[in-house]
Design an enzyme around this catalytic site. Structure first.
Site, PDB file in Angstrom:
ATOM      1  N   SER A 166       0.867  -1.176   0.000  1.00 27.80           N
ATOM      2  CA  SER A 166       0.000   0.000   0.000  1.00 27.80           C
ATOM      3  C   SER A 166       0.900   1.220   0.000  1.00 27.80           C
ATOM      4  CB  SER A 166      -0.874  -0.003   1.263  1.00 27.80           C
ATOM      5  OG  SER A 166      -1.510   1.243   1.453  1.00 27.80           O
ATOM      6  N   TYR A 225      -1.901  -0.426  10.495  1.00 27.55           N
ATOM      7  CA  TYR A 225      -1.839  -0.740   9.068  1.00 27.55           C
ATOM      8  C   TYR A 225      -0.549  -0.197   8.452  1.00 27.55           C
ATOM      9  CZ  TYR A 225      -3.461  -1.029   4.184  1.00 27.55           C
ATOM     10  OH  TYR A 225      -3.591  -1.305   2.844  1.00 27.55           O
TER      11      TYR A 225
END
Length: 266
Positions: free
Chosen positions: A148, A161
């Site tokens: 990501s 995350y």
């Protein structure tokens, strides 16, 4: 999109039931690959397999449901079944992940541990299980981790995350060096906010909690993208397909952002 032919290649994709994972599966199946659809829930995997088998006119997919990347026994069982169906895995796509949000002070140890377990340790466990297959491949094996832009920069309210995805980038780079002479390349693809069911659900939650319109809620996610749009799952999938092709044999240890220019250095 690459025109490479993946006939006879066995691709295992975790988190394959929807979103980016499903888009990757479609690309590989249409390019001739044998695709193991790995995930926890049977229904979306079965629907996707039926779609791709019909579209390709062959048995393109094997369903590995109950494939929990945090459970070593489930990984072992799913991998064995997939190998019985299609032989040794040549290309591994680590896509499974989750991204709950909370302010750091309200991030519980349980949430932190779960995100690290799925998004980082899951990549470690699946890769370690599949690695013997990749080493015995024909010198053209691939590990592609779906990370990501949160692995390249920071975002508020998703500290777990961000930490996990930064870890995936570090693992990618370390493995790329370790396996460089083994006929295996290791790369990461780093999407920005992508038009997936997760984002659509988040938009709906923002609308419900704040009374904002869909357009206003969407603006929250596209504001950091210079192109002012969500990334399409197919754009991520096409990047993965290229990285898996022979044309990308010298691309190794890279973290490629698919984010409209949101992150300019990896």
């Amino acid at each position: 999109m690459t025109t490479a032919n993946f006939t006879g290649r066995h691709v295992l994709i975790t988190g394959a039931g929807s979103g980016i994972g499903a888009a990757i599966a479609r690309d590989f199946a249409h390019a001739g690959a044998n695709v193991t659809l790995a995930g926890r829930r049977h229904e979306p995997l079965a629907a996707l397999a039926a779609e791709l088998d019909q579209a390709t006119g062959r048995k393109a997919c094997f369903i590995a449901s109950g494939f929990d990347v945090t459970n070593q026994a489930a990984i072992t069982q799913g991998l064995l079944a997939s190998k019985n169906a299609f032989g040794a895995v040549n290309i591994l796509i680590n896509n499974a992940g989750e991204a709950p949000s909370a302010p750091f002070e309200k991030t519980s140890l349980e949430m932190w541990s779960q995100v690290i377990a799925v998004d980082l340790t899951g990549v470690f466990q699946v890769t370690q299980a599949v690695l013997p297959d990749l080493k015995s491949s024909d010198g053209n094996a691939r590990i592609i981790n779906i990370a990501s832009t949160a692995g390249l920069t920071g975002y508020a309210y998703v500290s777990a995350y961000c930490a996990a995805k930064h870890g995936v980038i570090g693992l990618t780079r370390a493995l790329a060096l370790e396996l460089a002479t083994k006929g295996i390349t290791v790369n990461a693809v780093c999407p920005g906010f992508t038009d997936t069911p997760i984002i659509r659900e988040a938009i709906a939650q923002i609308m419900q909690k704040t009374g904002r319109s869909e357009e206003e809620a969407l603006a929250h996610f596209v504001q950091s993208n210079p192109q002012k749009r969500l990334i399409r799952p197919e754009e991520v999938a096409h990047t993965v397909l290229w990285l898996a092709s022979p044309d990308a044999a010298s691309i190794n240890g890279q973290a490629i952002a698919v984010a409209g220019g949101e992150v300019l250095a990896g």
